[in-house]
Design a protein around this motif. Structure first.
Motif, PDB file in Angstrom:
ATOM      1  N   ILE A   1      28.965  12.659   8.904  1.00  0.00           N
ATOM      2  CA  ILE A   1      28.859  11.200   8.924  1.00  0.00           C
ATOM      3  C   ILE A   1      28.021  10.808  10.133  1.00  0.00           C
ATOM      4  CG2 ILE A   1      30.103   9.015   9.036  1.00  0.00           C
ATOM      5  CD1 ILE A   1      32.525  10.464   7.858  1.00  0.00           C
ATOM      6  N   THR A   2      26.941  10.065   9.898  1.00  0.00           N
ATOM      7  CA  THR A   2      26.067   9.642  10.991  1.00  0.00           C
ATOM      8  C   THR A   2      26.669   8.438  11.721  1.00  0.00           C
ATOM      9  OG1 THR A   2      24.784   8.055   9.688  1.00  0.00           O
ATOM     10  CG2 THR A   2      24.123  10.375   9.585  1.00  0.00           C
ATOM     11  N   GLU A   3      26.056   8.070  12.852  1.00  0.00           N
ATOM     12  CA  GLU A   3      26.517   6.902  13.615  1.00  0.00           C
ATOM     13  C   GLU A   3      26.397   5.620  12.803  1.00  0.00           C
ATOM     14  OE1 GLU A   3      24.313   6.815  17.197  1.00  0.00           O
ATOM     15  OE2 GLU A   3      25.337   8.560  18.089  1.00  0.00           O
ATOM     16  N   LYS A   4      25.522   5.614  11.818  1.00  0.00           N
ATOM     17  CA  LYS A   4      25.346   4.438  10.968  1.00  0.00           C
ATOM     18  C   LYS A   4      26.299   4.442   9.772  1.00  0.00           C
ATOM     19  CE  LYS A   4      20.445   3.876  12.071  1.00  0.00           C
ATOM     20  NZ  LYS A   4      19.071   3.777  11.512  1.00  0.00           N
ATOM     21  N   GLY A   5      27.139   5.461   9.701  1.00  0.00           N
ATOM     22  CA  GLY A   5      28.084   5.541   8.602  1.00  0.00           C
ATOM     23  C   GLY A   5      27.538   6.182   7.349  1.00  0.00           C
ATOM     24  N   GLU A   6      26.377   6.815   7.444  1.00  0.00           N
ATOM     25  CA  GLU A   6      25.802   7.492   6.293  1.00  0.00           C
ATOM     26  C   GLU A   6      26.396   8.897   6.156  1.00  0.00           C
ATOM     27  OE1 GLU A   6      21.307   5.637   6.251  1.00  0.00           O
ATOM     28  OE2 GLU A   6      21.753   7.306   7.619  1.00  0.00           O
ATOM     29  N   ILE A   7      26.562   9.319   4.934  1.00  0.00           N
ATOM     30  CA  ILE A   7      27.053  10.675   4.667  1.00  0.00           C
ATOM     31  C   ILE A   7      25.852  11.542   4.307  1.00  0.00           C
ATOM     32  CG2 ILE A   7      28.572  12.102   3.263  1.00  0.00           C
ATOM     33  CD1 ILE A   7      30.226   9.588   2.718  1.00  0.00           C
ATOM     34  N   ILE A   8      25.605  12.531   5.121  1.00  0.00           N
ATOM     35  CA  ILE A   8      24.460  13.416   4.900  1.00  0.00           C
ATOM     36  C   ILE A   8      24.928  14.880   4.922  1.00  0.00           C
ATOM     37  CG2 ILE A   8      22.823  11.784   5.920  1.00  0.00           C
ATOM     38  CD1 ILE A   8      22.878  13.549   8.443  1.00  0.00           C
ATOM     39  N   ASN A   9      24.087  15.751   4.407  1.00  0.00           N
ATOM     40  CA  ASN A   9      24.347  17.184   4.477  1.00  0.00           C
ATOM     41  C   ASN A   9      23.470  17.804   5.556  1.00  0.00           C
ATOM     42  OD1 ASN A   9      26.275  17.406   2.409  1.00  0.00           O
ATOM     43  ND2 ASN A   9      24.671  17.377   0.848  1.00  0.00           N
ATOM     44  N   THR A  10      24.081  18.577   6.405  1.00  0.00           N
ATOM     45  CA  THR A  10      23.326  19.266   7.453  1.00  0.00           C
ATOM     46  C   THR A  10      23.477  20.772   7.279  1.00  0.00           C
ATOM     47  OG1 THR A  10      25.206  19.241   8.986  1.00  0.00           O
ATOM     48  CG2 THR A  10      23.683  17.361   9.073  1.00  0.00           C
ATOM     49  N   GLU A  11      22.507  21.495   7.792  1.00  0.00           N
ATOM     50  CA  GLU A  11      22.498  22.946   7.670  1.00  0.00           C
ATOM     51  C   GLU A  11      22.552  23.574   9.049  1.00  0.00           C
ATOM     52  OE1 GLU A  11      20.156  25.481   4.505  1.00  0.00           O
ATOM     53  OE2 GLU A  11      18.927  25.224   6.305  1.00  0.00           O
ATOM     54  N   SER A  12      23.446  24.536   9.208  1.00  0.00           N
ATOM     55  CA  SER A  12      23.565  25.234  10.484  1.00  0.00           C
ATOM     56  C   SER A  12      23.589  26.739  10.233  1.00  0.00           C
ATOM     57  CB  SER A  12      24.836  24.805  11.225  1.00  0.00           C
ATOM     58  OG  SER A  12      25.986  25.098  10.450  1.00  0.00           O
TER      59      SER A  12
END
Length: 229
Positions: A70-81
């Motif tokens: 969840i980003t600071e703007k409230g968006e739900i994104i997928n991240t890769e690590s």
């Protein structure tokens, strides 16, 4: 150990040494290097003066994991690590004859042996048809078949004395077999065995079978029906 995936060996030595190596990764990789390791835990003496080595191996690999955030703007994104993942296996090794790893995930040991030791491993196939022809007095409780031209392309038959089954016995007898489950006498004991054309072997009974007995069984009974893929 009484199950695993089989490979045949071509060896330049009748011993095996422990090994530990680091393998550098490209400059854009998340880590500088990954490691491999091979340890010998025990040496057994088999029939005819053969040695059997019990050991374990490990291999590091880089895996990319995708997870939601969840980003600071409230968006739900997928991240890769990137993460280091360590794969391990136990093995039995008889120089110039065979090596067996405890499951298919342990097949990384085969190229590792070729790169780091005096042993070259070749994944094996087992000729199930030849085995059943030789041990025709065994009790077969499972048979898998493939490659029929009569519309029955493949299948698996379970039961008691499956080759004598009134409906399907002739089908499996005349088919190319890719797996079997069998009960037969070996070393004065009743042995319950499962094996596949692709080289997987498992002894269910007796429960008391140990790594030395398992190695002797492979060398004496199964190697004559094994070949490189």
């Amino acid at each position: 150990m009484k199950s695993g995936k089989l490979a045949l060996l071509s060896s330049d030595s009748d011993t095996i040494n422990e090994a530990h190596s680091q393998h550098e990764l490209p400059g854009d990789a998340p880590f500088d290097a990954v490691s491999t390791a091979l340890e010998i835990e025990e040496k057994l003496s088999l029939n005819e003066g053969k040695n059997c080595y019990i050991g374990k191996a490990a291999k590091e690999d880089v895996e990319y994991i995708e997870s939601p955030e969840i980003t600071e703007k409230g968006e739900i994104i997928n991240t890769e690590s990137a993460e280091r993942r360590v794969y391990t296996t136990t093995f039995l090794l008889v120089p110039d004859e065979f090596v067996i790893v405890d499951n298919s995930a342990g097949k990384f040991l085969f190229p590792l042996l070729s790169e780091e030791t005096a042993h070259t491993a070749f994944p094996a196939e087992i000729n199930v048809d030849s085995f059943t022809a030789e041990y025709d007095d065994a009790e077969y409780w499972k048979v898998g078949f493939e490659g029929r031209a009569d519309g029955t392309e493949n299948g698996v038959l379970h039961g008691d004395a499956v080759f004598n089954d009134s409906e399907f016995g002739a089908v499996v007898t005349d088919s190319n077999k890719n797996q079997i489950g069998a009960n037969f006498e070996y070393g004065g004991e009743l042995l319950k065995l499962f094996l596949t054309k692709s080289g997987y072997i498992e002894v269910y009974q007796p429960d008391s079978i140990d790594s030395e007995e398992f190695s002797e069984f492979i060398a004496e009974v199964l190697l004559p029906y094994s070949q490189m893929k």
